[in-house]
Design an enzyme around this catalytic site. Structure first.
Site, PDB file in Angstrom:
ATOM      1  N   ASP A 205     -39.962 -34.264   5.758  1.00  0.00           N
ATOM      2  CA  ASP A 205     -39.202 -35.518   5.700  1.00  0.00           C
ATOM      3  C   ASP A 205     -40.073 -36.734   6.009  1.00  0.00           C
ATOM      4  OD1 ASP A 205     -36.945 -34.092   5.057  1.00  0.00           O
ATOM      5  OD2 ASP A 205     -35.984 -34.314   7.013  1.00  0.00           O
TER       6      ASP A 205
ATOM      7  N   ASP B 253     -34.499 -35.599  -4.206  1.00  0.00           N
ATOM      8  CA  ASP B 253     -34.472 -34.146  -4.053  1.00  0.00           C
ATOM      9  C   ASP B 253     -35.416 -33.428  -5.007  1.00  0.00           C
ATOM     10  OD1 ASP B 253     -32.043 -33.167  -2.111  1.00  0.00           O
ATOM     11  OD2 ASP B 253     -31.735 -35.176  -2.907  1.00  0.00           O
TER      12      ASP B 253
ATOM     13  N   ARG C  92     -23.549 -35.752   7.214  1.00  0.00           N
ATOM     14  CA  ARG C  92     -24.833 -36.379   7.568  1.00  0.00           C
ATOM     15  C   ARG C  92     -24.917 -37.789   6.999  1.00  0.00           C
ATOM     16  NH1 ARG C  92     -29.570 -32.421   7.585  1.00  0.00           N
ATOM     17  NH2 ARG C  92     -28.895 -30.931   9.141  1.00  0.00           N
ATOM     18  N   VAL C  93     -25.716 -38.607   7.654  1.00  0.00           N
ATOM     19  CA  VAL C  93     -25.975 -39.968   7.169  1.00  0.00           C
ATOM     20  C   VAL C  93     -27.450 -40.042   6.800  1.00  0.00           C
ATOM     21  CG1 VAL C  93     -25.987 -42.412   7.774  1.00  0.00           C
ATOM     22  CG2 VAL C  93     -24.180 -40.912   8.658  1.00  0.00           C
TER      23      VAL C  93
END
Length: 193
Positions: free
Chosen positions: A37, A60, A130-131
């Site tokens: 990430d 993605d 999730r944010v």
């Protein structure tokens, strides 16, 4: 210089990869943790693949990440050794990310590989809580996230050299149970080396 054991943890978004990687990092004081990430391209990077129908970048795919930099950083860590290490010391490099094993140079560096799987329903349920920055736009999961995960997982499963080197795990199993299993396997590998 001591020996590195590189542990790769990949799989579906929201499958528990980062939680497992952090637990391993806490357990092994002689470890370094790298998260994929950290290698996303900047939002305004021209290399992003834009999805016109969603007016959103595709975050993605491998092209949304600077995988060459990630690979280079891993090699640098492994070559640095670490102060005060003895010749027979074992040090762990824990690498987590959703597309680790689809990038062969990093796949090849991993001594131990885990891939956490989720069903579409469970993955969507977890992802919806999730944010993200930037936030997922409406329909992003069904248009991008799940199809890309299915594509990359299929690429791995259809490559005999890749699939035989990976342990596939159910991402819905209690995280502590999965952690204990991985810990036992790493310990056994260290004893054999």
């Amino acid at each position: 210089m001591g020996k590195w054991i590189v542990i790769g943890i990949a799989g579906a978004t929201c499958s528990g990869k980062t939680t497992l990687a952090k637990k391993l990092h806490e357990k092994f004081k002689n470890s370094v943790l790298i998260s994929q990430d950290s290698y996303f391209l900047a939002k305004d990077d021209p290399r992003h693949v834009h999805i016109p129908e969603l007016n959103h970048h595709n975050w993605d795919i491998l092209e949304s990440l600077d995988m060459e930099k990630m690979h280079s950083d891993i090699l640098e860590i492994m070559s640095s050794g670490g102060a005060g290490r003895k010749e027979n010391d074992v040090q762990f490099l824990i690498v987590d990310g959703f597309l680790l094993f689809n990038y062969k140079p990093i796949f090849d560096l991993c001594d131990i590989r885990y891939f956490l799987e989720l069903s579409r329903e469970e993955c969507e349920r977890r992802r919806s809580r999730r944010v993200y920055d930037p936030p997922d736009v409406p329909r992003y999961f069904e248009v991008v996230v799940w199809p890309q995960y299915a594509r990359y997982k299929k690429e791995i499963q259809e490559d005999e050299a890749l699939v035989k080197g990976i342990t596939f795990l159910d991402g819905t199993v209690n995280n502590d149970q999965t952690f204990q299993r991985i810990l036992r396997e790493i310990t056994q590998k260290c004893q054999r080396n």
